[in-house]
Design a protein around this motif. Structure first.
Motif, short mmCIF file in Angstrom:
data_model
loop_
_atom_site.label_atom_id
_atom_site.label_comp_id
_atom_site.label_asym_id
_atom_site.label_seq_id
_atom_site.Cartn_x
_atom_site.Cartn_y
_atom_site.Cartn_z
N VAL A 34 0.85 -1.20 0.00
CA VAL A 34 0.00 0.00 0.00
C VAL A 34 0.88 1.24 0.00
N PRO A 35 0.64 2.19 -0.90
CA PRO A 35 1.47 3.40 -0.96
C PRO A 35 1.40 4.20 0.34
N HIS A 36 2.49 4.90 0.65
CA HIS A 36 2.49 5.81 1.80
C HIS A 36 1.62 7.01 1.48
N HIS B 13 -2.65 8.41 -4.47
CA HIS B 13 -1.80 9.42 -5.09
C HIS B 13 -0.99 8.92 -6.29
N PRO B 14 -0.53 7.64 -6.36
CA PRO B 14 0.23 7.24 -7.56
C PRO B 14 -0.59 7.28 -8.85
N LEU C 59 2.63 16.55 -0.72
CA LEU C 59 1.92 16.28 0.52
C LEU C 59 1.14 14.98 0.45
N CYS C 60 0.60 14.67 -0.72
CA CYS C 60 -0.22 13.46 -0.87
C CYS C 60 0.59 12.19 -0.63
N ALA C 61 1.86 12.21 -1.01
CA ALA C 61 2.72 11.04 -0.80
C ALA C 61 3.25 10.96 0.62
N ALA C 62 3.19 12.07 1.34
CA ALA C 62 3.78 12.12 2.68
C ALA C 62 2.77 11.93 3.80
N CYS D 178 -9.27 13.65 1.22
CA CYS D 178 -8.38 14.10 0.15
C CYS D 178 -7.80 15.45 0.56
N HIS D 179 -6.48 15.61 0.36
CA HIS D 179 -5.85 16.89 0.69
C HIS D 179 -6.31 18.01 -0.24
N ARG D 180 -6.70 17.66 -1.47
CA ARG D 180 -6.96 18.69 -2.48
C ARG D 180 -8.41 18.74 -2.93
N TRP D 181 -9.33 18.23 -2.11
CA TRP D 181 -10.72 18.20 -2.56
C TRP D 181 -11.27 19.60 -2.82
#
Length: 329
Positions: free
Chosen positions: A280-282, A287-288, A296-299, A315-318
């Motif tokens: 599972v991605p971090h 985000h991938p 920020l989405c990857a962190a 979602c950070h960017r909704w």
């Protein structure tokens, strides 16, 4: 929202994980921290790509899959934390209609014998009472009592769906989990099955958990919808709001890629396949594959937050997503 008839809080379900001779294979989290609340009498939809955890979530709610963490509450009573056999007894009010009802019928038994078996398991052993309840329930799903004498191979796909519903209604449930109830049916039969589901909900006071990948069907029949991705709910809201103003990029991509009944071209497909649950991605799990992703989405894993009353999104960017969406279903 009134007290939910069925709820999950921080629900985690792990699959696999076994100890070998020299090493232990780690489990994967097919459901990871899911919160949901289903109101009495509503149709609650769960959508997402194959492998997102929809069916595993349903099996956990039903009691067939043991939860690793979190709790499940049915009619105000905590029913989680038990072995699957005990869990199923405690959740008798929750029943499940198989995605392929024909496969759930014994090919060597007449329909009536299969229906009577379910009654006998639940304590109804008098033959006359069994026959009366079977005839009554077959009529409720639009079938003649003579259908009890047929074998599964003599039934059409639509008739098998109706027998699957009759099998569950005999047990007098309060919550029915429907797993892809219109899959494999042509449009006319789909319409008949959906009409029957609405009639049964009104007649018997049922609550539905509706699992489907067919967004046009979900839009027509569901009151509220949860969108799942890699074991988590990334967006939830009323069906009207979710289809009109989807906020999560994954929800928007699903709607854009859905087939249009009016012949319009679909939008671009989601790039790539969902990652493995073992990798599972971090950060944000989507985000991938997301065109809006930033560092920020990857962190950082986004927490669900309200986008509007009754509408949550993780979602950070909704806020940067367009507020209007052209109908996709």
């Amino acid at each position: 929202m009134p007290e939910p008839i069925l709820a999950a809080r921080g629900l985690v379900v792990e699959l696999g994980g076994r100890r070998g001779l020299f090493r232990r294979a780690p489990a994967v989290r097919a459901v990871d921290g899911v919160d949901l609340a289903v109101a009495s009498g509503e149709t609650f939809g769960i959508v997402g790509e194959s492998g997102c955890g929809k069916t595993t979530l349903a099996r956990a709610l039903l009691g067939l899959q043991r939860e690793a963490a979190g709790e499940i509450v049915l009619e105000g009573r905590t029913v989680s934390g038990h072995h699957p056999l005990a869990a199923r007894r405690m959740r008798a009010a929750v029943q499940y209609v198989h995605q392929d009802p024909g496969a759930a019928l014994d090919p060597w038994w007449r329909v009536g014998r299969t229906l009577a078996e379910g009654l006998a398991i639940h304590g109804v052993t008098d033959r006359a009472e069994q026959e009366a309840r079977i005839a009554e329930t077959l009529a409720a799903v639009g079938l003649d009592a003579a259908m009890a004498q047929r074998y599964p191979h003599e039934l059409s796909g639509g008739q098998q769906r109706r027998i699957g519903l009759a099998r569950i209604l005999l047990l007098r449930p309060k919550v029915v989990i429907l797993d892809e109830p219109t899959a494999g049916l042509d449009l006319s039969v789909q319409a008949a099955v959906l009409r029957l589901l609405r009639e049964l909900r009104a007649r018997f006071g049922l609550t539905y958990v509706f699992i489907s990948h067919d967004l046009s069907v979900v839009r027509r029949v569901c009151d509220r919808v949860a969108v799942m991705y890699l074991g988590r709910i990334v967006e939830e809201g009323s069906a009207a709001t979710l289809f009109r103003e989807p906020r999560h990029p994954y929800t928007r991509a699903l709607l854009a890629a859905a087939p249009h009944l009016d012949g319009r071209d679909t939008g671009p497909s989601l790039p790539g396949d969902p990652p493995s649950l073992r990798a599972v991605p971090h950060g944000c799990r989507f985000h991938p594959r997301c065109s809006m992703a930033i560092p920020l989405c990857a962190a950082q894993d986004p927490a669900p937050e309200p986008a509007a009353p009754g509408h949550t999104v993780a979602c950070h960017r909704w806020r940067d997503a367009p507020t209007e969406h052209r109908d996709a279903a």
